[in-house]
Design a protein around this motif. Structure first.
Motif, mmCIF file in Angstrom:
data_model
loop_
_atom_site.group_PDB
_atom_site.id
_atom_site.type_symbol
_atom_site.label_atom_id
_atom_site.label_comp_id
_atom_site.label_asym_id
_atom_site.label_seq_id
_atom_site.Cartn_x
_atom_site.Cartn_y
_atom_site.Cartn_z
ATOM 1 N N UNK A 129 19.478 18.678 21.727
ATOM 2 C CA UNK A 129 19.421 17.168 22.287
ATOM 3 C C UNK A 129 19.140 16.457 21.171
ATOM 4 N N UNK A 130 18.370 16.680 20.097
ATOM 5 C CA UNK A 130 18.401 15.722 19.021
ATOM 6 C C UNK A 130 19.645 15.532 18.091
ATOM 7 N N UNK A 131 20.184 16.934 18.109
ATOM 8 C CA UNK A 131 21.618 17.044 17.302
ATOM 9 C C UNK A 131 22.702 16.174 18.044
ATOM 10 N N UNK A 132 22.636 16.117 19.223
ATOM 11 C CA UNK A 132 23.483 15.261 19.800
ATOM 12 C C UNK A 132 23.504 13.733 19.766
ATOM 13 N N UNK A 133 21.997 13.395 19.944
ATOM 14 C CA UNK A 133 21.477 12.242 19.720
ATOM 15 C C UNK A 133 21.959 11.631 18.483
ATOM 16 N N UNK A 134 21.680 12.292 17.347
ATOM 17 C CA UNK A 134 21.919 11.910 15.995
ATOM 18 C C UNK A 134 23.605 11.835 15.774
ATOM 19 N N UNK A 135 24.351 12.557 16.362
ATOM 20 C CA UNK A 135 25.749 12.476 16.321
ATOM 21 C C UNK A 135 26.239 11.241 17.036
ATOM 22 N N UNK A 136 25.504 10.939 18.274
ATOM 23 C CA UNK A 136 25.832 9.734 19.061
ATOM 24 C C UNK A 136 25.682 8.549 17.994
ATOM 25 N N UNK A 137 24.464 8.542 17.368
ATOM 26 C CA UNK A 137 23.920 7.426 16.655
ATOM 27 C C UNK A 137 24.975 7.143 15.513
ATOM 28 N N UNK A 138 25.327 8.409 14.667
ATOM 29 C CA UNK A 138 26.379 8.256 13.764
ATOM 30 C C UNK A 138 27.503 7.558 14.040
ATOM 31 N N UNK A 139 28.135 8.107 15.374
ATOM 32 C CA UNK A 139 29.396 7.591 15.710
ATOM 33 C C UNK A 139 29.271 6.203 15.841
ATOM 34 N N UNK A 140 28.298 5.610 16.482
ATOM 35 C CA UNK A 140 28.016 4.106 16.709
ATOM 36 C C UNK A 140 27.979 3.490 15.498
ATOM 37 N N UNK A 141 27.228 3.958 14.468
ATOM 38 C CA UNK A 141 27.410 3.210 13.251
ATOM 39 C C UNK A 141 28.631 3.239 12.471
ATOM 40 N N UNK A 142 29.526 4.264 12.622
ATOM 41 C CA UNK A 142 30.768 4.266 12.223
ATOM 42 C C UNK A 142 31.591 3.355 12.708
ATOM 43 N N UNK A 143 31.422 3.338 13.813
ATOM 44 C CA UNK A 143 32.358 2.232 14.503
ATOM 45 C C UNK A 143 31.957 0.728 14.504
ATOM 46 N N UNK A 144 30.636 0.546 14.285
ATOM 47 C CA UNK A 144 30.240 -0.805 13.972
ATOM 48 C C UNK A 144 30.533 -1.001 12.451
ATOM 49 N N UNK A 145 30.287 -0.142 11.585
ATOM 50 C CA UNK A 145 30.801 -0.423 10.311
ATOM 51 C C UNK A 145 32.366 -0.833 9.975
ATOM 52 N N UNK A 146 33.031 -0.003 10.605
ATOM 53 C CA UNK A 146 34.387 -0.113 10.663
ATOM 54 C C UNK A 146 34.939 -1.395 11.253
ATOM 55 N N UNK A 147 34.188 -1.939 12.332
ATOM 56 C CA UNK A 147 34.637 -3.209 12.921
ATOM 57 C C UNK A 147 34.412 -4.179 11.763
ATOM 58 N N UNK A 148 33.226 -4.237 11.130
ATOM 59 C CA UNK A 148 32.990 -5.027 10.117
ATOM 60 C C UNK A 148 34.194 -5.247 8.909
ATOM 61 N N UNK A 149 34.177 -3.780 8.456
ATOM 62 C CA UNK A 149 35.110 -3.659 7.372
ATOM 63 C C UNK A 149 36.699 -4.389 7.764
ATOM 64 N N UNK A 150 36.957 -3.709 8.854
ATOM 65 C CA UNK A 150 38.288 -4.391 9.452
ATOM 66 C C UNK A 150 38.282 -5.781 9.413
ATOM 67 N N UNK A 151 37.502 -6.411 10.016
ATOM 68 C CA UNK A 151 37.406 -7.902 9.894
ATOM 69 C C UNK A 151 37.752 -8.525 8.545
#
Length: 220
Positions: A17-39
């Motif tokens: 469960x911790x691994x899945x939660x960490x993976x989910x947080x990483x995915x969210x961070x990547x999308x948020x970072x990409x959103x800022x960088x693309x702008x």
């Protein structure tokens, strides 16, 4: 079931469960970072830069997104869903028609709606059913805001959702190559000027015709 009553299986479940939660947080961070960088830099921003901003390694980024197109698609879906929800909330919660539009415009900045620029690119798959569904939801919710304000006599009648999206996209992106720190303080000033120009009665006649999202698909 535990192996020989040792509790191995039950001990493994929290770890998984911790691994899945960490993976989910990483995915969210990547999308948020990409959103800022693309702008800031456009859809061709280096993926190394996205990984750096997200605080993850390149290998982690590629585990979640096999290529740039997949990442851009996810950013677009995220931004459209967020913008649609903002518009729906403003329409439901604001008593004043123009006040609802005003609220949406400023909240769209927080959603980094300028990241939708890749949707105007020939390389972006506009026939993707998930993208099409989110685009329709976003267009429908923003149109509802505009229609309500126009029917109330508060919004000039010669604009459509495409006009609003072009303005928001342009006004919420930093000037190319400036890396301007604190750019949002300029965004808020210019959005206020833009909103003042939307109020009815109109003080000028616009050239051309009101733009829809369908019109924007033909942009190169």
């Amino acid at each position: 079931m535990d192996v020989a009553g040792t509790g191995v299986a039950s001990a493994a479940r929290p770890h998984t469960a911790r691994l899945r939660a960490d993976a989910s947080r990483n995915r969210e961070r990547i999308v948020a970072a990409a959103r800022e960088a693309i702008v800031e830099f456009g859809p061709d921003v280096a993926l190394d830069e996205v990984a750096r901003r997200a605080g993850v390694g390149n290998a982690t980024l590629y585990r979640h997104f096999t290529d740039r197109a997949e990442l851009v698609r996810q950013v677009a879906l995220s931004v459209m869903a967020g913008a649609a929800q903002r518009a729906e909330d403003a329409l439901m919660e604001e008593a004043d028609a123009f006040g609802a539009l005003h609220r949406f415009v400023f909240e769209a900045v927080q959603e980094r709606i300028g990241a939708l620029c890749p949707m105007l690119s020939e390389a972006f798959d506009r026939e993707d059913p998930d993208v099409a569904a989110q685009a329709q939801r976003m267009e429908r919710s923003i149109n509802a805001l505009l229609d309500r304000a126009q029917r109330a006599g508060q919004l000039r009648g010669d604009i459509a959702v495409g006009d609003l999206m072009v303005a928001l996209t342009q006004l919420t992106r930093p000037l190319p190559g400036t890396g301007c720190a604190g750019f949002d303080r300029f965004v808020h000033r210019h959005l206020q000027l833009f909103l003042d120009g939307l109020r009815a009665p109109a003080r000028s006649v616009l050239v051309g015709t009101a733009a829809t999202l369908e019109d924007l698909k033909g942009c190169k």
